[in-house]
Scaffold this motif. Structure first.
Motif, PDB file in Angstrom:
ATOM      1  N   CYS A  10      57.104   1.552 -50.374  1.00 47.19           N
ATOM      2  CA  CYS A  10      58.360   2.328 -50.297  1.00 47.19           C
ATOM      3  C   CYS A  10      59.244   1.971 -51.483  1.00 47.19           C
ATOM      4  O   CYS A  10      59.306   0.822 -51.906  1.00 47.19           O
ATOM      5  N   ASN A  60      61.936   6.427 -45.116  1.00 42.71           N
ATOM      6  CA  ASN A  60      60.759   5.912 -44.411  1.00 42.71           C
ATOM      7  C   ASN A  60      61.175   5.034 -43.230  1.00 42.71           C
ATOM      8  O   ASN A  60      62.078   4.212 -43.346  1.00 42.71           O
ATOM      9  N   ARG A  76      60.877  -2.599 -49.358  1.00 43.61           N
ATOM     10  CA  ARG A  76      60.445  -3.292 -48.133  1.00 43.61           C
ATOM     11  C   ARG A  76      58.945  -3.102 -47.928  1.00 43.61           C
ATOM     12  O   ARG A  76      58.420  -2.021 -48.169  1.00 43.61           O
ATOM     13  N   GLU A  96      65.453   5.541 -48.170  1.00 40.46           N
ATOM     14  CA  GLU A  96      64.445   6.346 -48.874  1.00 40.46           C
ATOM     15  C   GLU A  96      63.722   7.295 -47.921  1.00 40.46           C
ATOM     16  O   GLU A  96      62.810   8.011 -48.332  1.00 40.46           O
ATOM     17  N   CYS A 116      62.236   1.549 -51.533  1.00 42.11           N
ATOM     18  CA  CYS A 116      63.307   0.609 -51.173  1.00 42.11           C
ATOM     19  C   CYS A 116      62.839  -0.830 -51.348  1.00 42.11           C
ATOM     20  O   CYS A 116      63.637  -1.760 -51.284  1.00 42.11           O
ATOM     21  N   HIS A 128      60.648   1.983 -41.280  1.00 35.91           N
ATOM     22  CA  HIS A 128      59.953   0.696 -41.378  1.00 35.91           C
ATOM     23  C   HIS A 128      59.903   0.008 -40.024  1.00 35.91           C
ATOM     24  O   HIS A 128      60.922  -0.086 -39.345  1.00 35.91           O
ATOM     25  N   CYS A 167      64.837   3.837 -43.480  1.00 36.56           N
ATOM     26  CA  CYS A 167      65.553   3.294 -44.635  1.00 36.56           C
ATOM     27  C   CYS A 167      66.153   4.441 -45.451  1.00 36.56           C
ATOM     28  O   CYS A 167      65.810   5.603 -45.240  1.00 36.56           O
TER      29      CYS A 167
HETATM   30 ZN   LIG Z   1      61.935   1.973 -47.385  1.00 39.86          ZN
END
Ligand SMILES: [Zn+2]
Length: 425
Positions: A314, A268, A318, A266, A316, A270, A264
């Motif tokens: 996270c 990370n 999610r 950010e 974001c 996922h 993502c």
């Molecule tokens: Zn994320």
């Protein structure tokens, strides 16, 4: 126009794709509890299906005394024994479901060693896989038909070029076929109008370095640079970011499993919890592909060492489980004079150096004989880093290994792919 061509292509190839895309957009904001409830429901359906239609799984479940009705929680999945690539090859026919499918897509994975794995995929499996990629693109404001540069198969048979070129035109893609300066210049010119870039991470890096070294001017507005199929070394990122304006993000998956995770904005990765269940046992990843009805993939030992994080929230938003790192292939072991070591040891050696000094080293380690390792590093090491590397090597291998550290040598490629450890033993 590209959008129109794209949509015609979808209608022709897989009419289930638009529904899969909308579904994954909706579930993108689901809570963890919702995601897990959905996984359980799909898991129960898959296990029942496999028991009913796959002769291999019927026998295997009976032998392990597991009936589909006993899968009551996600943890119950652990009652089913894992499956390996070797079994997928040997039991290929017996794993394939005997049910009638209106349409199947033939798949072949190009194993660098041994015979290739072939299997049939049902349309929903394919749709979910593609939709997962497209959802990842949407995180970067990219549509599947947007213009993109492609780093792939540059050493392809020249005769095939024209076919590729037509195909590329249709999907609004252009690619690079060699590292010649002229070719790079043309590619960069085209990149000015591209939205994203994808391909082997080592090739993206290689071209970025060439651009940097030769001081070629470049002007891009890329929204995403996606590295696939290979490990993305930390050492790639500064150069890639400097040259192309963004760092490389990763997509993790395999033909058998579909997309497992997508990074993502950010930073990370996922997991695509709606499509796959990911477990980590003794550091090894096991993947269940929830839509693999034609060729059930349940607890598949993909052969990678990974780390998961189910705790971190996270930025974001999610709630999908995060893959913190894909640490490397479970492959050949490193052989010392007296003992053997997992190839993962190398990951820790270089990780420790980065954590400590911030020096990301691009490396490859070769083993030509027992008790000896050749460390190839791309850059000239500062004396302090060289010392640190030697200390780390001793820390893990003690007196069991002699080694050479060689700077500036080309890396060994195995079937086009770059591996961080290659054993010739
Ligand atoms: Zn994320």
């Amino acid at each position: 126009m590209y959008q129109w061509i794209y949509k015609q292509g979808v209608k022709h190839r897989n009419p289930l794709l638009p529904a899969a895309e909308s579904f994954l957009q909706e579930s993108d904001t689901w809570s963890r509890a919702e995601l897990e409830a959905y996984q359980l429901e799909k898991l129960q359906a898959l296990v029942s299906w496999a028991y009913k239609y796959s002769p291999h799984y019927r026998t295997k479940l009976d032998e392990s005394n597991v009936h589909p009705r006993q899968i009551q929680t996600l943890a119950d999945l652990q009652r089913i024994p894992p499956i390996t690539k070797q079994t997928l090859l040997e039991e290929n026919e017996a794993i394939h479901a005997t049910a009638d499918f209106k349409q199947l897509l033939f798949s072949e994975t190009s194993g660098s060693t041994g015979s290739p794995l072939t299997f049939q995929r049902n349309l929903e499996w394919d749709a979910r896989h593609r939709a997962a990629i497209h959802r990842g693109y949407s995180w970067y404001d990219i549509q599947p038909w947007d213009r993109n540069g492609y780093f792939w198969g540059y050493n392809l048979d020249v005769k095939k070029h024209w076919k590729l070129k037509i195909m590329d035109k249709l999907v609004n893609r252009f690619r690079i076929f060699s590292y010649e300066k002229d070719e790079i210049q043309t590619f960069i010119k085209r990149l000015e109008r591209a939205d994203y870039l994808e391909g082997y991470s080592s090739m993206i890096y290689h071209v970025a370095r060439k651009i940097e070294q030769e001081n070629i001017s470049i002007n891009t507005k890329l929204k995403m640079i996606k590295g696939t199929s290979e490990k993305i070394f930390d050492a790639y990122q500064p150069t890639v970011e400097k040259v192309f304006g963004r760092k490389m993000i990763s997509e993790y998956g395999a033909a058998e499993t579909g997309i497992i995770a997508f990074e993502c904005p950010e930073g990370n990765m996922h997991t695509t919890m709606e499509n796959v269940i990911v477990e980590v046992i003794d550091g090894e990843i096991l993947v269940t592909n929830l839509f693999s009805h034609s060729f059930p993939i349940i607890r598949y030992a993909l052969g990678d060492y990974v780390e998961l994080d189910t705790e971190t929230a996270c930025a974001c938003g999610r709630e999908h489980t995060i893959v913190t790192s894909v640490m490397g292939r479970i492959g050949k072991e490193i052989i010392g004079e007296k003992e053997s070591y997992p190839s993962l040891t190398l990951y820790y050696i270089f990780k420790n150096i980065v954590m400590d000094s911030g020096d990301a080293i691009r490396y490859q380690v070769l083993q030509h004989r027992k008790g000896h390792l050749e460390f190839r590093v791309e850059q000239k090491l500062k004396p302090a880093v060289q010392k640190r590397l030697e200390a780390e090597i001793r820390k893990y291998f003690a007196q069991d290994m002699v080694y050479d550290i060689r700077e500036g040598l080309a890396f060994h490629r195995d079937g086009g792919k770059l591996k961080d450890f290659v054993s010739f033993i």
